[in-house]
Design an enzyme around this catalytic site. Structure first.
Site, PDB file in Angstrom:
ATOM      1  N   LYS A   1       4.125 -13.552   1.889  1.00 50.39           N
ATOM      2  CA  LYS A   1       4.211 -12.736   3.114  1.00 50.39           C
ATOM      3  C   LYS A   1       3.282 -11.534   2.919  1.00 50.39           C
ATOM      4  O   LYS A   1       3.626 -10.559   2.269  1.00 50.39           O
ATOM      5  CB  LYS A   1       5.660 -12.266   3.302  1.00 50.39           C
TER       6      LYS A   1
ATOM      7  N   THR B   1       7.789   2.382  -3.216  1.00 46.55           N
ATOM      8  CA  THR B   1       9.023   2.482  -3.997  1.00 46.55           C
ATOM      9  C   THR B   1      10.263   2.354  -3.104  1.00 46.55           C
ATOM     10  O   THR B   1      11.242   1.705  -3.483  1.00 46.55           O
ATOM     11  CB  THR B   1       9.019   3.819  -4.783  1.00 46.55           C
ATOM     12  N   ALA B   2      10.218   2.938  -1.898  1.00 45.21           N
ATOM     13  CA  ALA B   2      11.378   2.860  -0.996  1.00 45.21           C
ATOM     14  C   ALA B   2      11.655   1.398  -0.628  1.00 45.21           C
ATOM     15  O   ALA B   2      12.811   0.937  -0.661  1.00 45.21           O
ATOM     16  CB  ALA B   2      11.135   3.687   0.255  1.00 45.21           C
TER      17      ALA B   2
ATOM     18  N   GLU C   1       6.068  -3.952  -8.408  1.00 46.09           N
ATOM     19  CA  GLU C   1       4.897  -3.093  -8.654  1.00 46.09           C
ATOM     20  C   GLU C   1       4.890  -2.075  -7.538  1.00 46.09           C
ATOM     21  O   GLU C   1       4.567  -2.407  -6.390  1.00 46.09           O
ATOM     22  CB  GLU C   1       3.606  -3.931  -8.638  1.00 46.09           C
TER      23      GLU C   1
ATOM     24  N   CYS D   1      -2.757   2.337  -5.547  1.00 49.34           N
ATOM     25  CA  CYS D   1      -1.558   2.834  -6.243  1.00 49.34           C
ATOM     26  C   CYS D   1      -1.909   3.632  -7.483  1.00 49.34           C
ATOM     27  O   CYS D   1      -1.170   4.513  -7.899  1.00 49.34           O
ATOM     28  CB  CYS D   1      -0.660   1.656  -6.606  1.00 49.34           C
TER      29      CYS D   1
ATOM     30  N   GLU E   1       4.075  10.632  -3.661  1.00 47.36           N
ATOM     31  CA  GLU E   1       2.888   9.813  -3.393  1.00 47.36           C
ATOM     32  C   GLU E   1       2.452  10.018  -1.938  1.00 47.36           C
ATOM     33  O   GLU E   1       3.254   9.823  -1.023  1.00 47.36           O
ATOM     34  CB  GLU E   1       3.205   8.337  -3.628  1.00 47.36           C
TER      35      GLU E   1
HETATM   36  P1  NAP Z   1       5.382  -1.262   1.874  1.00 45.32           P
HETATM   37  O1  NAP Z   1       5.594  -0.616   3.182  1.00 45.32           O
HETATM   38  O2  NAP Z   1       6.423  -1.101   0.838  1.00 45.32           O
HETATM   39  O3  NAP Z   1       5.102  -2.802   2.176  1.00 45.32           O
HETATM   40  C1  NAP Z   1       4.763  -3.747   1.177  1.00 45.32           C
HETATM   41  C2  NAP Z   1       5.092  -5.133   1.695  1.00 45.32           C
HETATM   42  O4  NAP Z   1       6.510  -5.253   1.809  1.00 45.32           O
HETATM   43  C3  NAP Z   1       4.540  -5.428   3.085  1.00 45.32           C
HETATM   44  O5  NAP Z   1       4.179  -6.787   3.173  1.00 45.32           O
HETATM   45  C4  NAP Z   1       5.729  -5.121   3.953  1.00 45.32           C
HETATM   46  O6  NAP Z   1       5.643  -5.708   5.222  1.00 45.32           O
HETATM   47  C5  NAP Z   1       6.854  -5.703   3.119  1.00 45.32           C
HETATM   48  N1  NAP Z   1       8.197  -5.234   3.436  1.00 45.32           N
HETATM   49  C6  NAP Z   1       8.593  -4.160   4.147  1.00 45.32           C
HETATM   50  N2  NAP Z   1       9.945  -4.121   4.230  1.00 45.32           N
HETATM   51  C7  NAP Z   1      10.416  -5.195   3.545  1.00 45.32           C
HETATM   52  C8  NAP Z   1      11.722  -5.698   3.259  1.00 45.32           C
HETATM   53  N3  NAP Z   1      12.833  -5.105   3.700  1.00 45.32           N
HETATM   54  N4  NAP Z   1      11.819  -6.818   2.511  1.00 45.32           N
HETATM   55  C9  NAP Z   1      10.721  -7.441   2.036  1.00 45.32           C
HETATM   56  N5  NAP Z   1       9.464  -7.022   2.307  1.00 45.32           N
HETATM   57  C10 NAP Z   1       9.312  -5.904   3.036  1.00 45.32           C
HETATM   58  O7  NAP Z   1       4.026  -0.764   1.190  1.00 45.32           O
HETATM   59  P2  NAP Z   1       2.626  -0.591   1.899  1.00 45.32           P
HETATM   60  O8  NAP Z   1       2.675   0.624   2.758  1.00 45.32           O
HETATM   61  O9  NAP Z   1       2.197  -1.900   2.480  1.00 45.32           O
HETATM   62  O10 NAP Z   1       1.702  -0.316   0.621  1.00 45.32           O
HETATM   63  C11 NAP Z   1       1.548   0.938   0.053  1.00 45.32           C
HETATM   64  C12 NAP Z   1       2.433   1.092  -1.162  1.00 45.32           C
HETATM   65  O11 NAP Z   1       2.205   0.044  -2.079  1.00 45.32           O
HETATM   66  C13 NAP Z   1       2.129   2.379  -1.939  1.00 45.32           C
HETATM   67  O12 NAP Z   1       3.337   2.988  -2.314  1.00 45.32           O
HETATM   68  C14 NAP Z   1       1.383   1.892  -3.161  1.00 45.32           C
HETATM   69  O13 NAP Z   1       1.470   2.729  -4.279  1.00 45.32           O
HETATM   70  C15 NAP Z   1       2.044   0.568  -3.390  1.00 45.32           C
HETATM   71  N6  NAP Z   1       1.198  -0.298  -4.199  1.00 45.32           N
HETATM   72  C16 NAP Z   1       1.551  -0.528  -5.492  1.00 45.32           C
HETATM   73  C17 NAP Z   1       0.734  -1.302  -6.304  1.00 45.32           C
HETATM   74  C18 NAP Z   1       1.091  -1.562  -7.745  1.00 45.32           C
HETATM   75  O14 NAP Z   1       0.523  -2.481  -8.327  1.00 45.32           O
HETATM   76  N7  NAP Z   1       1.989  -0.805  -8.350  1.00 45.32           N
HETATM   77  C19 NAP Z   1      -0.434  -1.866  -5.780  1.00 45.32           C
HETATM   78  C20 NAP Z   1      -0.760  -1.615  -4.454  1.00 45.32           C
HETATM   79  C21 NAP Z   1       0.066  -0.829  -3.663  1.00 45.32           C
HETATM   80  P3  NAP Z   1       5.127  -4.791   6.452  1.00 45.32           P
HETATM   81  O15 NAP Z   1       3.695  -4.515   6.180  1.00 45.32           O
HETATM   82  O16 NAP Z   1       5.341  -5.617   7.622  1.00 45.32           O
HETATM   83  O17 NAP Z   1       5.982  -3.559   6.431  1.00 45.32           O
END
Ligand code: NAP
Length: 482
Positions: A179, A234-235, A254, A288, A386
Site C-alpha cells: 500500500k 512515528t504517530a 521505520e 527521514c 520532526e
Molecule cells: P505517514 O503519514 O505515517 O504515512 C506512511 C504510510 O502509512 C502511508 O502509506 C499512509 O497512507 C499509511 N497510513 C496512514 N495511516 C495508516 C494506518 N492507520 N494504518 C496503516 N497505514 C497507514 O507518513 P508520511 O507522511 O507518508 O511520511 C513521512 C514520515 O515518514 C516522516 O515522519 C518520515 O521521517 C518517515 N520516514 C521514515 C523513514 C525511515 O526509514 N525511518 C523513511 C522515510 C520516511 P496515506 O498516505 O494515505 O496516509
C-alpha cells in the site's frame, strides 16, 4: 512564475490484484504538487479490495515459496532489467508526483529502485545455511518464508522505499500486498505494469492504492498478513504497532527522526558547509535522515552560520523538471502549511530566521524557501520535533559532552552526522550517540549491506542486507542426532 503541466491526459492508476488490473467504485485525485494540477486518478481501496489482494497473495504463496533462491533471484534481476529500461520514466514520474528535482529523482530514486532488486538478488544467491555442530548432533538453520507480507510506504521516496521492501520480501519466498502513499502512487503503478509485462506469477506482488486509515489499516489488521513492514511517521507507527503487535505479526517500523549534525571547530569548513546544507535540505528536507538540527562548536558558530546561509541562498529553487534545479516543491500544500506552522512556532518562541522562512515568488505549487533558524531553546518545539521540510535549526555548543547530550536529548534516535578532522573524536562521539546510524564527514553514504533503522521513537528493527533477509523469514533450527 508558472510551470507547465507535464501530462496531456489524466493517468488512470489501477490496483494490481492477482495479476489483474482493477479499480474501485470511488477514486481519489492525485496532484502534481509543483503545479497544483491533477495528474491522475487512483483507486480508493476498501477493506474488501485489501481482502481480495491478501487472498491472491495467499494463493500464490506455496508455489512461490518452493522456488529456489536462484530462481527467485533470477526474477528479481528480470524486474531490475525491466525497470532499468524505464529509468528515465521512473525519474520523470517521481519528480512529477513528489515535486522533487528531476536530477535528484534520476540520481537517487530511479537508480536505487533498480539497485534494490539487483542487490537482494545477489544477497539471496550468496545466502549460506548456518550450521552448529555438537558432539552428538548437528544443527542447521533454514530461513523459511513467512507468508503474506503487508508493506506500507510513505511519499518522500516512493519507489525507492517500496522496492526496498518488495525485493527482500519476495526474494525470501513471501508474497506481498503493498500500500503506497496515496499522495505518490505513480511509480508503484509503473512497477505493477512492469511486473505484469515480464510475467511475474499472478499474486506474488499485489498493489492496492488508497488512504492509510482505510486500505493501510485493513492491511495491518488482516488476519492473513503475517508480516507488516511499515515506513512512515512515528504517530502512524504507533497505530500500526498497536494493531499488529497483539496479533503477533512480524513487525518492522521505520519511523521519523530529528537528526543532529554536529560540527566541530576542526572540521574542513568548505566541505562541511556543503555537506551540512545537503544533509538538511535534500529532497526539500523531506528525508527521514535529514540533519535538521545543527550543533556547531561555539568558536566557529558565527562564521559557520554566515557561510551556511550564503551557501543555501545560492541554491536554485524552482521548476522540478529543470535540470539545474536543486530544491523543488514540497509534497503538497497541506504539508507546506504544516511546515509553515512550525516556522510560526519558532518565531513565537523567539527564534531568529537567519534565511528563508517564507514562500518564494512562484504562483502555483507548494514551494517554500529553505529556512535556517537560530536562537531557540534546545528543548523548544522546533528543536525537538520532526518538521520534515526545508527547515534547519542551529545551536552552538561548547564541549564534546554537551554536543552529545543535546543530540541525545530528543525522543528520536534515527541518525546523526559528525564533522571533524579528528577521526578518533568522530568515532568516540558516534559511539556515544543513541541513534541507529552515524556518519562521520559524510551523510547518507549507504552500503546496502549495513543495518538501517533507528532507536527510541524512530522505530523497531533494522532493514538492509542480512537484516532484511532475516526479517522477511522465520529462522527454523533443525537439530539432527547422529
Ligand atoms: P505517514 O503519514 O505515517 O504515512 C506512511 C504510510 O502509512 C502511508 O502509506 C499512509 O497512507 C499509511 N497510513 C496512514 N495511516 C495508516 C494506518 N492507520 N494504518 C496503516 N497505514 C497507514 O507518513 P508520511 O507522511 O507518508 O511520511 C513521512 C514520515 O515518514 C516522516 O515522519 C518520515 O521521517 C518517515 N520516514 C521514515 C523513514 C525511515 O526509514 N525511518 C523513511 C522515510 C520516511 P496515506 O498516505 O494515505 O496516509
Amino acid at each position: 512564475m508558472r510551470f507547465r503541466l507535464e501530462v496531456k491526459a489524466l493517468i488512470e492508476v489501477l490496483n494490481l490484484i492477482n495479476g489483474q488490473f482493477c479499480t474501485t467504485e470511488e477514486c481519489l485525485e492525485n496532484l502534481n504538487p509543483a503545479t497544483s494540477k491533477q495528474t491522475s486518478v487512483i483507486p480508493r481501496s476498501t477493506a474488501s479490495d485489501v481482502d481480495a489482494a491478501v487472498i491472491a497473495a495467499k494463493r500464490a504463496f506455496p508455489a512461490w515459496a518452493i522456488l529456489s533462491y536462484e530462481e527467485r533471484a533470477d526474477w528479481l534481476d528480470r524486474i531490475a532489467d525491466a525497470l532499468e529500461a524505464k529509468s528515465e520514466e521512473i525519474a520523470a514520474l517521481e519528480s512529477m508526483d513528489t515535486g522533487k528535482p528531476i536530477s535528484l529523482a534520476r540520481a537517487v530514486d530511479a537508480t536505487r529502485s533498480i539497485v534494490n532488486f539487483r542487490f537482494f538478488a545477489e544477497q539471496v544467491r550468496e545466502l549460506e545455511v548456518e550450521r552448529f555442530e555438537m558432539e552428538d548432533a548437528s544443527n542447521h538453520v533454514v530461513m523459511q518464508p513467512v507468508g503474506v507480507a503487508g508493506l506500507i510506504t510513505p511519499w518522500n521516496l516512493p519507489l525507492y522505499l517500496l522496492s526496498w521492501k518488495i525485493a527482500p520480501a519476495i526474494a525470501m519466498g513471501n508474497t506481498v500486498v503493498a500500500k503506497p502513499s496515496e499522495l505518490t502512487p505513480l511509480t508503484a503503478d509503473l512497477l505493477a505494469r512492469t511486473l505484469v509485462e515480464i510475467g511475474l506469477p499472478a499474486g506474488v506482488v499485489n498493489i492496492v492504492h488508497g488512504y492509510g486509515h482505510e486500505a493501510g489499516q485493513a492491511l495491518t489488521e488482516h488476519p492473513d498478513t503475517r508480516i507488516i513492514s511499515f515506513t512512515g511517521g512515528t504517530a502512524t507507527g504507533k497505530i500500526v504497532a498497536s494493531t499488529a503487535a497483539p496479533m503477533f505479526k512480524k513487525l518492522s517500523l521505520e519511523l521519523g527522526g530529528k537528526n543532529s549534525t554536529i560540527v566541530f571547530a576542526d572540521a574542513d569548513m568548505k566541505k562541511t558547509v556543503a555537506g551540512v546544507a545537503r544533509a538538511g535540505l535534500l529532497n526539500q528536507g523531506q528525508v527521514c535522515l535529514c540533519g535538521s538540527r545543527i550543533l556547531v562548536e561555539s568558536s566557529i558558530y558565527d562564521q559557520f552560520m554566515a557561510d551556511l546561509c550564503k551557501h543555501i541562498e545560492a541554491m536554485k529553487l524552482g521548476d522540478p523538471s529543470d535540470e539545474s534545479t536543486e530544491l523543488g516543491s514540497l509534497v503538497s500544500k497541506e504539508h507546506r502549511s504544516k511546515v509553515e506552522s512550525f516556522i510560526q512556532i519558532a518565531k513565537d518562541d523567539g527564534g531568529v530566521i537567519c534565511t528563508g522562512g517564507k514562500r518564494p515568488d512562484i504562483e502555483e505549487g507548494a514551494f517554500l524557501e529553505p529556512t535556517v533558524i537560530s536562537g531557540l531553546d534546545i528543548n523548544s518545539t522546533c528543536s525537538t520535533e520532526e518538521i520534515f521540510g526545508p527547515v534547519i535549526v542551529a545551536h552552538p555548543f561548547d564541549t564534546e559532552e554537551q554536543a552529545v547530550t543535546i543530540a541525545n536529548g530528543v525522543e528520536y534516535g534515527l541518525a546523526a552526522s559528525v564533522w571533524t578532522t579528528d577521526l578518533e573524536k568522530g568515532r568516540r562521539v558516534s559511539e556515544a550517540l543513541d541513534t541507529g546510524m552515524v556518519w562521520v564527514n559524510t551523510w547518507l553514504h549507504r552500503d546496502l549491506r549495513t543495518p538501517f533503522g533507528g532507536t527510541k521513537a524512530s522505530g523497531v528493527g533494522r532493514e538492509g542486507g542480512r537484516w532484511s533477509l532475516s526479517f522477511y523469514s522465520e529462522a527454523q533450527n533443525i537439530c539432527i542426532k547422529q
